[in-house]
Write an enzyme that holds these catalytic residues in place. Structure first.
Site, PDB file in Angstrom:
ATOM      1  N   ASP A  37       0.818  -1.215   0.000  1.00 27.10           N
ATOM      2  CA  ASP A  37       0.000   0.000   0.000  1.00 27.10           C
ATOM      3  C   ASP A  37       0.856   1.272   0.000  1.00 27.10           C
ATOM      4  O   ASP A  37       0.385   2.348   0.338  1.00 27.10           O
ATOM      5  CB  ASP A  37      -0.970   0.002   1.188  1.00 27.10           C
ATOM      6  CG  ASP A  37      -0.228  -0.103   2.519  1.00 27.10           C
ATOM      7  OD1 ASP A  37       1.003  -0.341   2.488  1.00 27.10           O
ATOM      8  OD2 ASP A  37      -0.867   0.053   3.566  1.00 27.10           O
ATOM      9  N   HIS A 239      24.083   6.163 -19.624  1.00 26.47           N
ATOM     10  CA  HIS A 239      22.958   6.175 -18.690  1.00 26.47           C
ATOM     11  C   HIS A 239      23.335   5.581 -17.331  1.00 26.47           C
ATOM     12  O   HIS A 239      22.534   4.899 -16.702  1.00 26.47           O
ATOM     13  CB  HIS A 239      21.754   5.424 -19.290  1.00 26.47           C
ATOM     14  CG  HIS A 239      21.156   6.130 -20.465  1.00 26.47           C
ATOM     15  ND1 HIS A 239      20.336   5.522 -21.377  1.00 26.47           N
ATOM     16  CD2 HIS A 239      21.266   7.423 -20.891  1.00 26.47           C
ATOM     17  CE1 HIS A 239      19.968   6.390 -22.306  1.00 26.47           C
ATOM     18  NE2 HIS A 239      20.531   7.553 -22.037  1.00 26.47           N
ATOM     19  N   ASP A 256      25.223  14.677 -14.256  1.00 27.09           N
ATOM     20  CA  ASP A 256      24.100  15.073 -15.111  1.00 27.09           C
ATOM     21  C   ASP A 256      22.870  15.036 -14.222  1.00 27.09           C
ATOM     22  O   ASP A 256      22.366  13.959 -13.888  1.00 27.09           O
ATOM     23  CB  ASP A 256      23.976  14.092 -16.289  1.00 27.09           C
ATOM     24  CG  ASP A 256      22.891  14.502 -17.284  1.00 27.09           C
ATOM     25  OD1 ASP A 256      22.058  15.373 -16.945  1.00 27.09           O
ATOM     26  OD2 ASP A 256      22.878  13.944 -18.399  1.00 27.09           O
ATOM     27  N   ASP A 267      18.101  20.528 -16.732  1.00 27.03           N
ATOM     28  CA  ASP A 267      18.913  19.389 -17.190  1.00 27.03           C
ATOM     29  C   ASP A 267      20.332  19.905 -17.423  1.00 27.03           C
ATOM     30  O   ASP A 267      20.612  20.502 -18.465  1.00 27.03           O
ATOM     31  CB  ASP A 267      18.279  18.842 -18.484  1.00 27.03           C
ATOM     32  CG  ASP A 267      18.990  17.614 -19.021  1.00 27.03           C
ATOM     33  OD1 ASP A 267      19.891  17.093 -18.349  1.00 27.03           O
ATOM     34  OD2 ASP A 267      18.624  17.176 -20.135  1.00 27.03           O
ATOM     35  N   HIS A 346      25.820  10.408 -29.243  1.00 25.21           N
ATOM     36  CA  HIS A 346      24.447  10.893 -29.052  1.00 25.21           C
ATOM     37  C   HIS A 346      24.282  12.228 -29.766  1.00 25.21           C
ATOM     38  O   HIS A 346      25.247  12.758 -30.317  1.00 25.21           O
ATOM     39  CB  HIS A 346      24.116  11.014 -27.555  1.00 25.21           C
ATOM     40  CG  HIS A 346      25.050  11.886 -26.763  1.00 25.21           C
ATOM     41  ND1 HIS A 346      25.000  13.260 -26.801  1.00 25.21           N
ATOM     42  CD2 HIS A 346      26.077  11.569 -25.917  1.00 25.21           C
ATOM     43  CE1 HIS A 346      25.927  13.760 -25.995  1.00 25.21           C
ATOM     44  NE2 HIS A 346      26.609  12.755 -25.455  1.00 25.21           N
ATOM     45  N   HIS A 350      17.960  18.329 -26.977  1.00 25.78           N
ATOM     46  CA  HIS A 350      16.540  17.962 -27.113  1.00 25.78           C
ATOM     47  C   HIS A 350      15.687  19.099 -26.565  1.00 25.78           C
ATOM     48  O   HIS A 350      16.190  19.996 -25.879  1.00 25.78           O
ATOM     49  CB  HIS A 350      16.272  16.655 -26.341  1.00 25.78           C
ATOM     50  CG  HIS A 350      16.818  16.664 -24.935  1.00 25.78           C
ATOM     51  ND1 HIS A 350      16.144  17.206 -23.876  1.00 25.78           N
ATOM     52  CD2 HIS A 350      18.007  16.228 -24.423  1.00 25.78           C
ATOM     53  CE1 HIS A 350      16.872  17.086 -22.769  1.00 25.78           C
ATOM     54  NE2 HIS A 350      18.021  16.505 -23.072  1.00 25.78           N
ATOM     55  N   HIS A 357      12.823  15.200 -21.558  1.00 23.35           N
ATOM     56  CA  HIS A 357      12.811  15.084 -23.022  1.00 23.35           C
ATOM     57  C   HIS A 357      11.405  15.516 -23.409  1.00 23.35           C
ATOM     58  O   HIS A 357      10.480  14.712 -23.438  1.00 23.35           O
ATOM     59  CB  HIS A 357      13.121  13.656 -23.470  1.00 23.35           C
ATOM     60  CG  HIS A 357      14.545  13.271 -23.156  1.00 23.35           C
ATOM     61  ND1 HIS A 357      15.014  11.993 -23.230  1.00 23.35           N
ATOM     62  CD2 HIS A 357      15.616  14.010 -22.749  1.00 23.35           C
ATOM     63  CE1 HIS A 357      16.300  11.961 -22.887  1.00 23.35           C
ATOM     64  NE2 HIS A 357      16.676  13.182 -22.590  1.00 23.35           N
ATOM     65  N   GLU A 380      24.348  19.830 -25.344  1.00 20.25           N
ATOM     66  CA  GLU A 380      25.092  18.891 -24.515  1.00 20.25           C
ATOM     67  C   GLU A 380      26.025  17.956 -25.294  1.00 20.25           C
ATOM     68  O   GLU A 380      25.882  16.731 -25.266  1.00 20.25           O
ATOM     69  CB  GLU A 380      24.111  18.039 -23.712  1.00 20.25           C
ATOM     70  CG  GLU A 380      22.971  17.428 -24.520  1.00 20.25           C
ATOM     71  CD  GLU A 380      22.064  16.553 -23.662  1.00 20.25           C
ATOM     72  OE1 GLU A 380      22.580  15.639 -23.007  1.00 20.25           O
ATOM     73  OE2 GLU A 380      20.835  16.800 -23.650  1.00 20.25           O
ATOM     74  N   TYR A 384      33.629  10.599 -25.061  1.00 16.85           N
ATOM     75  CA  TYR A 384      33.739   9.464 -24.134  1.00 16.85           C
ATOM     76  C   TYR A 384      34.793   8.505 -24.686  1.00 16.85           C
ATOM     77  O   TYR A 384      34.609   7.941 -25.773  1.00 16.85           O
ATOM     78  CB  TYR A 384      32.385   8.762 -24.005  1.00 16.85           C
ATOM     79  CG  TYR A 384      31.253   9.758 -23.814  1.00 16.85           C
ATOM     80  CD1 TYR A 384      30.905  10.210 -22.546  1.00 16.85           C
ATOM     81  CD2 TYR A 384      30.577  10.284 -24.929  1.00 16.85           C
ATOM     82  CE1 TYR A 384      29.893  11.161 -22.379  1.00 16.85           C
ATOM     83  CE2 TYR A 384      29.574  11.230 -24.773  1.00 16.85           C
ATOM     84  CZ  TYR A 384      29.235  11.669 -23.502  1.00 16.85           C
ATOM     85  OH  TYR A 384      28.250  12.613 -23.347  1.00 16.85           O
ATOM     86  N   ARG A 401      30.943  15.522 -20.639  1.00 16.23           N
ATOM     87  CA  ARG A 401      29.772  16.152 -21.277  1.00 16.23           C
ATOM     88  C   ARG A 401      29.562  17.482 -20.571  1.00 16.23           C
ATOM     89  O   ARG A 401      29.784  17.581 -19.357  1.00 16.23           O
ATOM     90  CB  ARG A 401      28.526  15.262 -21.154  1.00 16.23           C
ATOM     91  CG  ARG A 401      27.277  15.856 -21.796  1.00 16.23           C
ATOM     92  CD  ARG A 401      26.133  14.837 -22.021  1.00 16.23           C
ATOM     93  NE  ARG A 401      25.629  14.256 -20.791  1.00 16.23           N
ATOM     94  CZ  ARG A 401      25.871  13.031 -20.388  1.00 16.23           C
ATOM     95  NH1 ARG A 401      26.632  12.231 -21.116  1.00 16.23           N
ATOM     96  NH2 ARG A 401      25.380  12.575 -19.258  1.00 16.23           N
ATOM     97  N   GLU A 403      26.508  20.427 -20.414  1.00 15.70           N
ATOM     98  CA  GLU A 403      25.113  20.626 -20.841  1.00 15.70           C
ATOM     99  C   GLU A 403      24.487  21.836 -20.165  1.00 15.70           C
ATOM    100  O   GLU A 403      24.540  21.967 -18.940  1.00 15.70           O
ATOM    101  CB  GLU A 403      24.297  19.369 -20.484  1.00 15.70           C
ATOM    102  CG  GLU A 403      22.810  19.496 -20.757  1.00 15.70           C
ATOM    103  CD  GLU A 403      22.044  18.196 -20.537  1.00 15.70           C
ATOM    104  OE1 GLU A 403      22.474  17.366 -19.706  1.00 15.70           O
ATOM    105  OE2 GLU A 403      20.999  18.012 -21.191  1.00 15.70           O
TER     106      GLU A 403
HETATM  107  N1  GLY Z   1      19.655  13.958 -18.537  1.00 20.87           N
HETATM  108  C1  GLY Z   1      19.064  13.464 -19.709  1.00 20.87           C
HETATM  109  C2  GLY Z   1      19.646  14.090 -20.886  1.00 20.87           C
HETATM  110  O1  GLY Z   1      20.622  14.800 -20.780  1.00 20.87           O
HETATM  111  O2  GLY Z   1      19.128  13.971 -21.961  1.00 20.87           O
HETATM  112 MN    MN Z   2      21.282  15.737 -18.970  1.00 22.16          MN
HETATM  113 MN    MN Z   3      19.712  16.512 -21.766  1.00 25.38          MN
END
Ligand code: GLY
Ligand code: MN
Ligand code: MN
Length: 435
Positions: A37, A239, A256, A267, A346, A350, A357, A380, A384, A401, A403
């Site tokens: 519950d 991830h 991140d 983000d 990547h 976005h 996202h 971003e 790597y 990275r 961002e």
């Molecule tokens: N933290 C998710 C992205 O950077 O897209």
């Molecule tokens: Mn991010």
């Molecule tokens: Mn992002």
């Protein structure tokens, strides 16, 4: 704020009217059981909340273009449940507080919906989004059809309301930008706090705790997504969320993370040395990623296509990889062959909004859509480098990275997350003075 929600509902009604009108249904998200519950913390559906501001589960917004009305279905007041689970508005107070034309108990939804559905030109709903919801809608349509002798027709057209709302959400209004600025400020403060707290020997989760502390103490409901706190080679796992390893002297730490403030996400990614000083190989790769990120930000202009800043970032990253002899050949050759994807796999960003996202199409009729004032994007780029025989050892396990979140303005863009340093000198100065 009630006004902002009413303005959005009126705008949606206008879109629906222009497309032939009818009834639109926007249900909120269901509560989710964690076990037995105990529930997960409740978060309303992003589009439902965008149009109502109403925070409770078990609610549906119904919009009707003719006669024009906005109706909320919600839980009734219930003293027993309120003692256990907390305050409920109940229909009467909800209609008043959220400026709706009417509100009814959620238990009356199916009956009232069938009554209202007769002779409407179209039903706008999230077709195919949730099978239980689809079944409920089909049942209501069949109930109207079964009663056709009363002279009422079921709508012959079923349309996806989400596509229309998604396009509205893509352009943030002034109230939304205010909240997104705050989400950005708080999240930047979280990263600053995390940088200050970082030291060799600490665990990744200790740094995660610093981020969460700052997000929560400024009123964020939660992180906008699971934070990535990745020391050393963990940063090369895009991830990575286990966040359970010890931070080592000489490694980098990639964070991140962003808070969700009043329903809006931030983000941010920063990468910095665990011990406060970049090694020369780390600095070399860092400068490449930073140049790519700054170049991509400079390419954000109304009228530029969504893909332009991705192309700018890719070209600058590839040039940097060639300069560092991670790649050989030419920029065009590496882009053509895709050889750079070994180190950058990547895209450069976005849409960002209520969802990390966020919703909204990226292409219109197969062409990348042009950027417009009020759109919010992340920028971003990253690099790597996994251990490999053909890569100098000094670069092994460097994952970087950077961002930021940017709103497109008439003259270019505004950085919502500039409150956390990202130059080598800025990061080293901040870390130099940490406790
Ligand atoms: N933290 C998710 C992205 O950077 O897209
Ligand atoms: Mn991010
Ligand atoms: Mn992002």
């Amino acid at each position: 704020m009630t006004t902002a929600f009413a303005i959005r509902r009126a705008a949606l009604m206008e879109h629906l009217r222009a497309a032939g009108g009818g009834i639109a249904l926007i249900p909120t998200a269901p509560e989710r059981v964690r076990n037995h519950d105990a529930h997960y913390p409740y978060r309303p559906d992003s589009s439902f909340h965008y149009l109502t501001g109403f925070p409770e589960p078990e609610a549906v917004l119904l919009l009707c273009t003719e006669p024009a009305q906005a109706i909320l279905f919600c839980r009734e007041k219930n003293l027993e449940r309120e003692i256990w689970d907390g305050f409920r508005f109940g229909p009467e107070a909800a209609a008043e507080r959220f400026a709706l034309d009417a509100a009814y108990p959620i238990a009356e939804f199916d009956t009232k919906f069938v009554e209202l559905l007769g002779n409407q030109p179209a039903l706008w709903t999230a077709v195919g989004h949730d099978s239980e919801w689809d079944a409920r809608v089909t049942k209501a349509l069949n109930a109207v059809r079964a009663n056709s002798r009363s002279g009422k027709r079921a709508p012959g057209v079923l349309r996806d309301v989400r596509a229309t709302i998604d396009e509205m959400r893509l352009i943030k209004d002034a109230d939304e930008l205010k909240l997104m600025r705050r989400a950005g400020e708080i999240s930047a403060a979280g990263h600053v706090r995390a940088m200050r707290a970082c030291a060799p020997g600490k665990f990744e989760y200790e740094i995660e705790a610093e981020l969460l502390h700052e997000f929560r103490r400024h009123g964020c409901a939660a992180p906008a997504y699971t934070s990535i706190v990745a020391g050393g080679g963990n940063a090369c796992v895009l991830h990575y969320i286990s966040n359970d390893q010890m931070l080592r002297d000489g490694d980098l730490l990639l964070l991140d993370a962003g808070g969700e403030f009043e329903g809006y996400a931030s983000d941010i990614t920063r990468t910095f040395p665990v011990n406060g000083r970049f090694s020369s190989a780390q600095r070399d790769v860092y400068q490449v990623v930073l140049a790519a990120q700054e170049g991509a930000i400079a390419a954000l202009q109304p009228g530029a296509s969504f893909n332009d800043y991705h192309d700018v970032a890719t070209r600058l990253l590839v040039q940097g990889m060639l300069d560092l002899q991670l790649l050989s050949g030419t920029v065009d050759g590496a882009i053509e062959s895709g050889s750079f994807k070994r180190f950058y796999m990547h895209r450069a960003g976005h849409w960002l909004g209520r969802d990390v996202h966020d919703c909204g199409e990226y292409k219109i009729s197969d062409a990348w859509r042009p950027l417009k004032p009020g759109m919010v994007v992340t920028v971003e780029p990253g690099c790597y480098i996994r251990p490999a025989d053909d890569v100098p050892e000094a670069f092994w396990n460097i994952g970087i990275r950077i961002e930021d979140d940017l709103v497109i303005t008439e003259g270019g863009s505004e950085n919502l997350t500039a409150g956390v340093p990202k130059t080598v000198a800025g990061i080293e100065a901040l870390m130099e003075n940490r406790a």
